[in-house]
Scaffold this motif. Structure first.
Motif, PDB file in Angstrom:
ATOM      1  N   GLY A   1      39.784  35.215  29.719  1.00 48.08           N
ATOM      2  CA  GLY A   1      41.029  35.854  29.294  1.00 48.08           C
ATOM      3  C   GLY A   1      41.915  34.902  28.501  1.00 48.08           C
ATOM      4  O   GLY A   1      42.511  35.289  27.492  1.00 48.08           O
ATOM      5  N   VAL A   2      41.995  33.649  28.947  1.00 40.49           N
ATOM      6  CA  VAL A   2      42.812  32.672  28.210  1.00 40.49           C
ATOM      7  C   VAL A   2      42.226  32.464  26.813  1.00 40.49           C
ATOM      8  O   VAL A   2      42.959  32.396  25.822  1.00 40.49           O
ATOM      9  CB  VAL A   2      42.906  31.337  28.978  1.00 40.49           C
ATOM     10  CG1 VAL A   2      43.619  30.284  28.142  1.00 40.49           C
ATOM     11  CG2 VAL A   2      43.641  31.533  30.288  1.00 40.49           C
ATOM     12  N   PHE A   3      40.897  32.411  26.714  1.00 33.98           N
ATOM     13  CA  PHE A   3      40.253  32.329  25.396  1.00 33.98           C
ATOM     14  C   PHE A   3      40.666  33.513  24.529  1.00 33.98           C
ATOM     15  O   PHE A   3      40.986  33.371  23.345  1.00 33.98           O
ATOM     16  CB  PHE A   3      38.730  32.329  25.539  1.00 33.98           C
ATOM     17  CG  PHE A   3      38.135  30.964  25.570  1.00 33.98           C
ATOM     18  CD1 PHE A   3      38.234  30.124  24.472  1.00 33.98           C
ATOM     19  CD2 PHE A   3      37.465  30.506  26.689  1.00 33.98           C
ATOM     20  CE1 PHE A   3      37.689  28.854  24.491  1.00 33.98           C
ATOM     21  CE2 PHE A   3      36.915  29.250  26.733  1.00 33.98           C
ATOM     22  CZ  PHE A   3      37.029  28.422  25.630  1.00 33.98           C
ATOM     23  N   LEU A   4      40.637  34.705  25.128  1.00 34.28           N
ATOM     24  CA  LEU A   4      41.010  35.914  24.380  1.00 34.28           C
ATOM     25  C   LEU A   4      42.446  35.798  23.882  1.00 34.28           C
ATOM     26  O   LEU A   4      42.766  36.168  22.747  1.00 34.28           O
ATOM     27  CB  LEU A   4      40.870  37.154  25.267  1.00 34.28           C
ATOM     28  CG  LEU A   4      39.440  37.587  25.556  1.00 34.28           C
ATOM     29  CD1 LEU A   4      39.417  38.715  26.574  1.00 34.28           C
ATOM     30  CD2 LEU A   4      38.784  38.055  24.264  1.00 34.28           C
ATOM     31  N   PHE A   5      43.316  35.285  24.749  1.00 36.95           N
ATOM     32  CA  PHE A   5      44.728  35.111  24.399  1.00 36.95           C
ATOM     33  C   PHE A   5      44.856  34.176  23.187  1.00 36.95           C
ATOM     34  O   PHE A   5      45.528  34.491  22.206  1.00 36.95           O
ATOM     35  CB  PHE A   5      45.464  34.536  25.611  1.00 36.95           C
ATOM     36  CG  PHE A   5      46.931  34.323  25.414  1.00 36.95           C
ATOM     37  CD1 PHE A   5      47.784  35.407  25.293  1.00 36.95           C
ATOM     38  CD2 PHE A   5      47.472  33.050  25.370  1.00 36.95           C
ATOM     39  CE1 PHE A   5      49.142  35.225  25.123  1.00 36.95           C
ATOM     40  CE2 PHE A   5      48.829  32.856  25.198  1.00 36.95           C
ATOM     41  CZ  PHE A   5      49.671  33.943  25.075  1.00 36.95           C
ATOM     42  N   LEU A   6      44.156  33.040  23.243  1.00 37.81           N
ATOM     43  CA  LEU A   6      44.245  32.073  22.149  1.00 37.81           C
ATOM     44  C   LEU A   6      43.665  32.653  20.857  1.00 37.81           C
ATOM     45  O   LEU A   6      44.222  32.474  19.775  1.00 37.81           O
ATOM     46  CB  LEU A   6      43.522  30.779  22.526  1.00 37.81           C
ATOM     47  CG  LEU A   6      44.136  30.030  23.714  1.00 37.81           C
ATOM     48  CD1 LEU A   6      43.289  28.811  24.077  1.00 37.81           C
ATOM     49  CD2 LEU A   6      45.557  29.608  23.391  1.00 37.81           C
ATOM     50  N   CYS A   7      42.528  33.362  20.988  1.00 33.34           N
ATOM     51  CA  CYS A   7      41.922  33.968  19.794  1.00 33.34           C
ATOM     52  C   CYS A   7      42.879  34.982  19.171  1.00 33.34           C
ATOM     53  O   CYS A   7      42.992  35.079  17.948  1.00 33.34           O
ATOM     54  CB  CYS A   7      40.611  34.664  20.145  1.00 33.34           C
ATOM     55  SG  CYS A   7      39.270  33.527  20.443  1.00 33.34           S
ATOM     56  N   THR A   8      43.569  35.750  20.028  1.00 28.15           N
ATOM     57  CA  THR A   8      44.489  36.748  19.493  1.00 28.15           C
ATOM     58  C   THR A   8      45.652  36.083  18.775  1.00 28.15           C
ATOM     59  O   THR A   8      46.074  36.533  17.701  1.00 28.15           O
ATOM     60  CB  THR A   8      45.003  37.659  20.623  1.00 28.15           C
ATOM     61  OG1 THR A   8      43.879  38.186  21.306  1.00 28.15           O
ATOM     62  CG2 THR A   8      45.828  38.794  20.077  1.00 28.15           C
ATOM     63  N   LEU A   9      46.162  34.984  19.353  1.00 29.89           N
ATOM     64  CA  LEU A   9      47.221  34.255  18.647  1.00 29.89           C
ATOM     65  C   LEU A   9      46.683  33.718  17.324  1.00 29.89           C
ATOM     66  O   LEU A   9      47.388  33.697  16.310  1.00 29.89           O
ATOM     67  CB  LEU A   9      47.756  33.104  19.511  1.00 29.89           C
ATOM     68  CG  LEU A   9      48.599  33.518  20.716  1.00 29.89           C
ATOM     69  CD1 LEU A   9      49.150  32.288  21.411  1.00 29.89           C
ATOM     70  CD2 LEU A   9      49.737  34.437  20.300  1.00 29.89           C
ATOM     71  N   GLY A  10      45.405  33.296  17.330  1.00 26.52           N
ATOM     72  CA  GLY A  10      44.774  32.839  16.091  1.00 26.52           C
ATOM     73  C   GLY A  10      44.732  33.955  15.061  1.00 26.52           C
ATOM     74  O   GLY A  10      44.996  33.727  13.871  1.00 26.52           O
ATOM     75  N   MET A  11      44.424  35.168  15.515  1.00 24.52           N
ATOM     76  CA  MET A  11      44.428  36.323  14.607  1.00 24.52           C
ATOM     77  C   MET A  11      45.828  36.538  14.042  1.00 24.52           C
ATOM     78  O   MET A  11      45.999  36.805  12.852  1.00 24.52           O
ATOM     79  CB  MET A  11      43.992  37.595  15.342  1.00 24.52           C
ATOM     80  CG  MET A  11      42.526  37.658  15.673  1.00 24.52           C
ATOM     81  SD  MET A  11      41.506  37.515  14.211  1.00 24.52           S
ATOM     82  CE  MET A  11      41.615  39.170  13.550  1.00 24.52           C
ATOM     83  N   ALA A  12      46.831  36.414  14.925  1.00 23.59           N
ATOM     84  CA  ALA A  12      48.208  36.643  14.482  1.00 23.59           C
ATOM     85  C   ALA A  12      48.593  35.619  13.416  1.00 23.59           C
ATOM     86  O   ALA A  12      49.165  35.959  12.381  1.00 23.59           O
ATOM     87  CB  ALA A  12      49.158  36.559  15.671  1.00 23.59           C
ATOM     88  N   PHE A  13      48.240  34.349  13.659  1.00 24.79           N
ATOM     89  CA  PHE A  13      48.609  33.296  12.711  1.00 24.79           C
ATOM     90  C   PHE A  13      47.888  33.477  11.375  1.00 24.79           C
ATOM     91  O   PHE A  13      48.514  33.481  10.310  1.00 24.79           O
ATOM     92  CB  PHE A  13      48.300  31.914  13.299  1.00 24.79           C
ATOM     93  CG  PHE A  13      48.680  30.789  12.385  1.00 24.79           C
ATOM     94  CD1 PHE A  13      50.009  30.503  12.151  1.00 24.79           C
ATOM     95  CD2 PHE A  13      47.713  30.034  11.742  1.00 24.79           C
ATOM     96  CE1 PHE A  13      50.380  29.481  11.289  1.00 24.79           C
ATOM     97  CE2 PHE A  13      48.073  29.011  10.880  1.00 24.79           C
ATOM     98  CZ  PHE A  13      49.408  28.728  10.652  1.00 24.79           C
ATOM     99  N   THR A  14      46.568  33.682  11.430  1.00 24.17           N
ATOM    100  CA  THR A  14      45.828  33.822  10.172  1.00 24.17           C
ATOM    101  C   THR A  14      46.267  35.089   9.435  1.00 24.17           C
ATOM    102  O   THR A  14      46.317  35.108   8.206  1.00 24.17           O
ATOM    103  CB  THR A  14      44.313  33.862  10.418  1.00 24.17           C
ATOM    104  OG1 THR A  14      44.038  34.814  11.445  1.00 24.17           O
ATOM    105  CG2 THR A  14      43.783  32.506  10.851  1.00 24.17           C
ATOM    106  N   GLY A  15      46.604  36.137  10.196  1.00 24.75           N
ATOM    107  CA  GLY A  15      47.063  37.375   9.566  1.00 24.75           C
ATOM    108  C   GLY A  15      48.349  37.153   8.788  1.00 24.75           C
ATOM    109  O   GLY A  15      48.516  37.648   7.676  1.00 24.75           O
TER     110      GLY A  15
END
Ligand code: HEC
Length: 473
Positions: free
Chosen positions: A130-144
């Protein structure tokens, strides 16, 4: 198996089932018993996050059909989406509000899981994924945000790169990796496009699969009862027992509220999209306009405020080490609190920790919105120079007051309490700076102030400095 006498849909399904056997594989998943107590409105945030992810994929694919991932085409393609492509603005709006909602609901999910003790034995691995998912989602937000290729994106990335470049030893390599070269250029955008569209979503889909598999395998966390501590010896046995005695089939009993929640969040996103429309793009990225004030989307506002408020000498240390520690702590939570009481009513430290973190983040985000260090663009049009600063001044000094007003110095500096707060208030500047220092500051700028050397005639500088020389409290 005979298909005689069935409708065409049923016989097609039967044909498929005989070969693929998917129904047989899915049915036990849907029917598997879960504790009756999990059919709660508190348990819907996970599925709501998943629903938003699906929405992001759907709108993202449609956007990618039009978006041009090149430095000179991106901005135009966003304008095309906003103003010309049918429903293009709506797609952009849903994707933007969906991403905001996904980060927000996922954070709620994480807080709920933590307060309900669902990260404890035997669900440690579910939490870690879940923490990985959280970080990946923040990564999506930043790259977006970067794909929005406007002034904010350009300068936001510039700041990110300059932070990365400070890492001792590996700084340059990290910048190369991030930007695809030493500076922000065409390659940078291609890189972010590939990461946002292929790499991270691919990882996310795989990880979500693993996350759900773990949830199914270990079972949904029962409602925590105060006084019922988790121990490695007894927990699984007790859980099985509870599910056998008082379990209900996941579908439709527990899934009902999930489906309602998914519907509600998707509708809320669509509503926001219709009401508020798409976000940006704000201005063609222009490396020569250095007085941009890039502001990140809300989930990074707290960090942005924190970095801006830190005393400069702490920045490198805090920016480089802080996130590493925070992420490590998140990953390690189930290891230093893996057993014992689950209910938040018996875990004052956990509740306090959540409260403190949420309060700090909210306060910082609030500061990020009303940033004292960013120019207040409407200040100069509205605020008149206070009368006491023009009374009894010489003509030269009065002319200086005019220059100060016309050159919009007050977007950043206040006078008589009115104006921007990015620079210091100018009310008592004559007591702090000599004439020469004032001239130097105006001509060369520095410390976040643009240089006015080329934009002011010597006569204007002279008048301006004469006026500022009279500013004493
Ligand atoms: C983009 C925002 C911005 C604008 C516009 C701006 N300044 Fe500044 N100014 C600053 C900042 C930030 C500082 C603080 C610099 C530092 O800390 O070294 C500053 C410092 C100063 C100082 C020194 C103040 C002190 O107390 O040390 C003077 C004088 C000054 N500015 C005058 C002006 C004048 C005159 C103008 C208009 C021609 C102007 N500024 C426009 C941001 C701005």
């Amino acid at each position: 198996m005979s298909t005689h006498g069935r409708g065409p849909i049923r016989s097609t399904l039967a044909w498929l089932e005989e070969r693929a056997g998917l129904g047989g594989a899915i049915a036990p998943t849907l029917d598997h018993p879960v504790p009756r107590s999990t059919a709660s409105w508190w348990y819907v945030f996970g599925s709501a996050t998943l629903a938003l992810f699906v929405l992001q994929i759907a709108t993202g694919i449609c956007l990618a059909l039009v978006y041009v991932p090149s430095a000179d085409g991106a901005y135009q393609s966003l304008l095309y989406l906003n103003y010309q492509a049918p429903f293009g603005w709506f797609l952009r709006a849903v994707h933007f509000w969906g991403s905001n909602a996904m980060v927000a609901i996922m954070t709620l999910h994480m807080i709920q899981v933590f307060l309900w003790g669902a990260h404890k034995y035997p669900r440690e691995l579910t939490w870690i994924v879940g923490v990985f998912l959280f970080l990946c989602t923040l990564g999506m937000a930043f790259t977006g945000q970067i794909l929005r290729w406007d002034q904010d994106a350009y300068w936001g990335l510039g700041i990110g790169a300059s932070i990365a470049s400070r890492a001792p030893g590996i700084g340059d390599t990290m910048v190369q990796l991030l930007l695809g070269g030493p500076i922000i250029a065409g390659r940078t955008l291609s890189r972010f496009f590939a990461v946002h569209v292929f790499l991270v979503p691919g990882i996310l889909i795989g990880m979500i699969g693993l996350h759900l598999w773990l949830v199914l395998r270990i079972g949904i966390n029962e409602w925590p009862m105060p006084g019922r501590a988790v121990s490695r010896e007894t927990y699984r046995h007790r859980y099985e027992e509870e599910v056998h005695k008082d379990g209900v089939p996941f579908f439709p009993y527990a899934a009902r509220k999930d489906m309602v929640a998914c519907g509600v969040v998707v509708l809320a996103v669509v509503l926001c999209a219709l009401l508020f429309g798409p976000f940006g793009p704000h201005g063609v990225p222009d490396p020569t306009l250095i007085d941009a004030a890039p502001k990140p989307d809300f989930y990074f506002l707290a960090l942005y405020a924190l970095f801006a408020l830190l005393p400069p000498w702490t920045e490198t240390v805090v920016i480089l080490i802080g996130p590493v520690i925070a992420i490590a702590v998140l990953f390690l939570v189930p290891f230093f609190a893996g057993t014992g009481e689950k209910s938040w009513q018996r875990r004052p430290v956990a509740v306090l920790a959540v409260l403190v973190i949420v309060l700090i983040m909210a306060t910082l985000a609030g500061l990020g919105v009303t940033v004292p260090w960013s120019p207040k663009m409407e200040a100069w049009t509205a605020a008149a120079t206070p009368v006491r600063y023009v009374q009894g001044r010489t003509p030269l000094e009065l002319q200086g007051a005019l220059v100060l007003q016309n050159k919009q110095c007050r977007t950043c500096h206040s006078l008589g309490g009115e104006g921007g707060r990015r620079g210091p208030a100018l009310d008592g500047v004559a007591t702090r700076q000599t004439r020469d220092q004032l001239v130097r500051q105006v001509l060369q700028g520095g410390g976040n102030m643009p240089a006015y050397g080329k934009n002011l005639s010597p006569a204007e500088v002279n008048a301006l400095v004469a006026f500022m020389g009279t500013l004493r409290p």
